[in-house]
Design an enzyme around this catalytic site. Structure first.
Site, PDB file in Angstrom:
ATOM      1  N   GLY A   1       0.842  -1.204   0.000  1.00  0.00           N
ATOM      2  CA  GLY A   1       0.000   0.000   0.000  1.00  0.00           C
ATOM      3  C   GLY A   1       0.872   1.247   0.000  1.00  0.00           C
TER       4      GLY A   1
ATOM      5  N   ASP B   1      -0.109   1.245   8.090  1.00  0.00           N
ATOM      6  CA  ASP B   1      -0.570   0.265   9.098  1.00  0.00           C
ATOM      7  C   ASP B   1       0.314   0.262  10.348  1.00  0.00           C
ATOM      8  OD1 ASP B   1      -2.649  -0.484   7.547  1.00  0.00           O
ATOM      9  OD2 ASP B   1      -1.783  -2.378   6.872  1.00  0.00           O
TER      10      ASP B   1
ATOM     11  N   HIS C   1     -23.820  12.213  21.622  1.00  0.00           N
ATOM     12  CA  HIS C   1     -23.396  11.481  20.422  1.00  0.00           C
ATOM     13  C   HIS C   1     -22.641  10.244  20.890  1.00  0.00           C
ATOM     14  CE1 HIS C   1     -19.614  13.898  21.023  1.00  0.00           C
ATOM     15  NE2 HIS C   1     -19.173  12.649  21.010  1.00  0.00           N
TER      16      HIS C   1
ATOM     17  N   GLY D   1     -11.397  11.184  20.729  1.00  0.00           N
ATOM     18  CA  GLY D   1     -12.288  11.046  21.889  1.00  0.00           C
ATOM     19  C   GLY D   1     -13.422  10.070  21.633  1.00  0.00           C
TER      20      GLY D   1
ATOM     21  N   GLY E   1       4.598  -6.901   4.662  1.00  0.00           N
ATOM     22  CA  GLY E   1       4.644  -7.876   3.565  1.00  0.00           C
ATOM     23  C   GLY E   1       5.816  -7.584   2.636  1.00  0.00           C
TER      24      GLY E   1
ATOM     25  N   HIS F   1      -9.676   4.418   1.222  1.00  0.00           N
ATOM     26  CA  HIS F   1      -8.352   4.765   0.694  1.00  0.00           C
ATOM     27  C   HIS F   1      -8.018   6.246   0.781  1.00  0.00           C
ATOM     28  CE1 HIS F   1      -8.827   0.717  -0.828  1.00  0.00           C
ATOM     29  NE2 HIS F   1      -7.525   0.688  -1.003  1.00  0.00           N
TER      30      HIS F   1
ATOM     31  N   ARG G   1      -6.507  -3.980   7.741  1.00  0.00           N
ATOM     32  CA  ARG G   1      -7.107  -5.325   7.714  1.00  0.00           C
ATOM     33  C   ARG G   1      -6.551  -6.185   8.837  1.00  0.00           C
ATOM     34  NH1 ARG G   1      -7.935  -5.464   1.796  1.00  0.00           N
ATOM     35  NH2 ARG G   1      -5.697  -5.741   1.525  1.00  0.00           N
TER      36      ARG G   1
ATOM     37  N   GLY H   1       5.981  -1.856   3.817  1.00  0.00           N
ATOM     38  CA  GLY H   1       5.581  -2.345   5.133  1.00  0.00           C
ATOM     39  C   GLY H   1       5.922  -3.802   5.357  1.00  0.00           C
TER      40      GLY H   1
HETATM   41  O1  F6P Z   1      -1.249  -1.481   3.290  1.00  0.00           O
HETATM   42  C1  F6P Z   1      -2.034  -0.618   3.939  1.00  0.00           C
HETATM   43  C2  F6P Z   1      -3.504  -0.811   3.670  1.00  0.00           C
HETATM   44  O2  F6P Z   1      -4.056   0.462   3.400  1.00  0.00           O
HETATM   45  C3  F6P Z   1      -4.278  -1.494   4.786  1.00  0.00           C
HETATM   46  O3  F6P Z   1      -4.578  -0.658   5.860  1.00  0.00           O
HETATM   47  C4  F6P Z   1      -5.505  -1.965   4.069  1.00  0.00           C
HETATM   48  O4  F6P Z   1      -6.100  -3.008   4.779  1.00  0.00           O
HETATM   49  C5  F6P Z   1      -4.939  -2.397   2.740  1.00  0.00           C
HETATM   50  O5  F6P Z   1      -3.759  -1.641   2.548  1.00  0.00           O
HETATM   51  C6  F6P Z   1      -5.852  -2.171   1.569  1.00  0.00           C
HETATM   52  O6  F6P Z   1      -5.240  -2.710   0.449  1.00  0.00           O
HETATM   53  P1  F6P Z   1      -5.636  -2.409  -1.048  1.00  0.00           P
HETATM   54  O7  F6P Z   1      -5.188  -1.008  -1.359  1.00  0.00           O
HETATM   55  O8  F6P Z   1      -4.882  -3.422  -1.836  1.00  0.00           O
HETATM   56  O9  F6P Z   1      -7.120  -2.516  -1.136  1.00  0.00           O
END
Ligand code: F6P
Length: 322
Positions: free
Chosen positions: A13, A129, A217, A187, A106, A252, A173, A104
């Protein structure tokens, strides 16, 4: 081994601040009379030989832009021997003797596998993440957190006006770090992460307690990978009727946007440390912020579960939400 040519790629990502890291790799390499190359689209580009020379001029003006100018990809094939062999062939054919991987957890597993084949590889910790062990804060986290927080603050305004509950889903995720930190900083009345499963009964108990003490709320911040999903929480809250509930999935939007100063500096500093390590002959190391310093940690340790979602932080979020 003397490094004469190095390549840089961004993987997984994208994260705000990756461009600052690319720029720093290129300019630090040039400073040390090493020729820099850029790999397009992460490990996929590496396997396809999509690699080209970079210059100081070519990467001018990129630091303030979000995303990654090199492109990124998820490339499961790279986990195979055949995928890695293809990648190494392309690097060797171009006379490239070292690689910097910005990404990151992976992505750094990929760096480790390259290092284990004997190809000099150093990582730069970059992911919203924040799921790398031994690294305090990865490139992109601060900007993504601030982006998410600004949006949650807006949702809170409308939640208060309408006496509603808002369930906000944030990215992550496998990692609840962003949700946890945004939950504390906004908060939120409740925070749900993959690491800290919350039973539905606890949601109902919390919302009823909040209603009973006169809150007008109810804000829940939920990580994408929470076992109790955001839509399920909305349904439960609407069934309970203390507050009418709405769902907001940030998605995103948290990954985009101009990097804040913290991420530009972190990207610039970490990448320079990574290049210097590679030139000194180090490999299998990850550059990042650890205990307040930009330093190197072994990738093999950094990719172990990061445990940043601690009971202490979750407890703080709970205490401060009353
Ligand atoms: O790698 C970061 C991340 O934004 C995670 O937080 C998220 O779960 C995942 O990538 C989403 O991946 P993709 O952009 O492949 O949908």
């Amino acid at each position: 081994m003397t490094i004469r040519r190095l390549a840089v790629l961004t993987s997984g990502g994208d994260a705000p601040g990756m461009n600052a890291a690319i720029r720093s790799v290129v300019r630090t390499a040039v400073h040390h009379h090493v020729e820099p190359f850029g790999v397009r689209n992460g490990y996929r580009g590496l396997m396809n030989g999509d690699i080209e020379p970079l210059t100081n001029r070519a990467i001018g003006g990129i630091m303030l832009r979000g995303g990654t100018v090199l492109g990124s990809a998820r490339a499961p094939d790279f986990a195979t021997d055949a995928g890695r062999d293809k990648a190494i062939d392309h690097l060797e054919r171009l006379g490239i003797d070292g690689l910097i991987v910005i990404g990151g957890n992976g992505s750094q597993s990929g760096s480790l596998s390259l290092h284990n084949t004997g190809f000099p590889t150093v990582g730069v910790a970059s992911t919203i993440d924040n799921d790398l062990s031994l690294v305090d804060t990865c490139i992109g986290v601060d900007t993504a957190l601030n982006t998410g927080l600004a949006l949650i603050d807006r949702l809170r305004d409308t939640a208060t006006s309408h006496h509603r509950a808002f369930v906000v889903e944030m990215m992550g995720r496998k990692s609840g770090y962003l949700a946890l930190m945004a939950g504390i900083a906004s908060g939120a009345e409740l925070i749900c992460t993959p690491e800290s499963p919350v039973p539905i009964e606890a949601v109902i108990e919390t919302v009823q307690a909040a209603h009973a003490i006169g809150k007008n709320h109810f804000l829940v911040v939920v990580a994408e990978g929470s076992p109790l999903t955001a839509p399920a929480i909305v349904d439960a809250l609407n069934g309970d009727k203390c507050f009418e509930a709405r769902l907001s999935v940030l998605g995103h939007v948290q990954r985009g946007g101009a990097p804040l100063a913290f991420d530009r500096l972190l990207g610039s500093r970490s990448a320079a440390v990574a290049v210097q390590a590679l030139l000194r002959g180090q490999s299998g190391e990850l550059a990042g912020l650890a205990k307040g310093e930009i330093t190197l940690v072994p990738i093999a340790d950094a990719i172990l579960p990061s445990r940043k979602v601690t009971p202490e932080l979750l407890g703080l979020g709970d205490i401060l939400s009353r």
